[in-house]
Design an enzyme around this catalytic site. Sequence first.
Site, mmCIF file in Angstrom:
data_model
loop_
_atom_site.group_PDB
_atom_site.id
_atom_site.type_symbol
_atom_site.label_atom_id
_atom_site.label_comp_id
_atom_site.label_asym_id
_atom_site.label_seq_id
_atom_site.Cartn_x
_atom_site.Cartn_y
_atom_site.Cartn_z
ATOM 1 N N GLY A 50 142.629 -73.719 0.275
ATOM 2 C CA GLY A 50 144.014 -73.502 -0.124
ATOM 3 C C GLY A 50 144.435 -74.419 -1.245
ATOM 4 N N GLU A 66 142.757 -69.348 -4.915
ATOM 5 C CA GLU A 66 142.310 -70.572 -4.245
ATOM 6 C C GLU A 66 141.045 -70.319 -3.430
ATOM 7 O OE1 GLU A 66 143.097 -73.689 -4.461
ATOM 8 O OE2 GLU A 66 144.926 -73.568 -5.649
ATOM 9 N N GLU A 70 137.579 -72.323 -4.429
ATOM 10 C CA GLU A 70 137.030 -73.324 -3.513
ATOM 11 C C GLU A 70 135.794 -72.869 -2.749
ATOM 12 O OE1 GLU A 70 140.204 -74.861 -1.089
ATOM 13 O OE2 GLU A 70 141.108 -75.877 -2.799
ATOM 14 N N GLU A 119 132.310 -79.185 -0.181
ATOM 15 C CA GLU A 119 131.390 -78.373 0.612
ATOM 16 C C GLU A 119 132.181 -77.217 1.208
ATOM 17 O OE1 GLU A 119 128.409 -79.072 4.454
ATOM 18 O OE2 GLU A 119 129.320 -80.796 3.462
#
Length: 149
Positions: A50, A66, A70, A119
Amino acid sequence: MDKKGRYIYDWPRPMVSVDIAVFTFSQDAARLLLIKRGNEPFKGRWALPGGFVDMDEELEDSAARELAEETGLEGVSLQQLHTFGNVGRDPRGRQITIVFTGIATEGQDKIKAGDDAAEAKWFDIEKLPEDLAFDHDKITKFAIKKLKG
């Protein structure tokens, strides 16, 4: 707005973010996607993917952006789940998050950490890491309850 295009107000404003609870099913187990934070606050702790909503961005677009930045996941159908905004949920200031949820189907579950995620990993929903960042313990419990319901 000032001469540099910045917004200036006489009173404080809350920050708005999106968090994404994406599930997948494999080996007869439901799994939840989490990222390990690469930046403060909560650097090194697990969290939902997020981030902050851009000024000219729709909420759904922010959640998809997002998630892709990510985790590398794209094309997952996302729906608004709930809004969380308890005072003190973010040490950077007053922050409200709109949580989205979705299910990654087979072939959509390939992930790769990016942006500020150190990660990215799928976790069995019955074996999530303890002490998630922010209030993500509360959010993940809420999302899992909805998934099971």
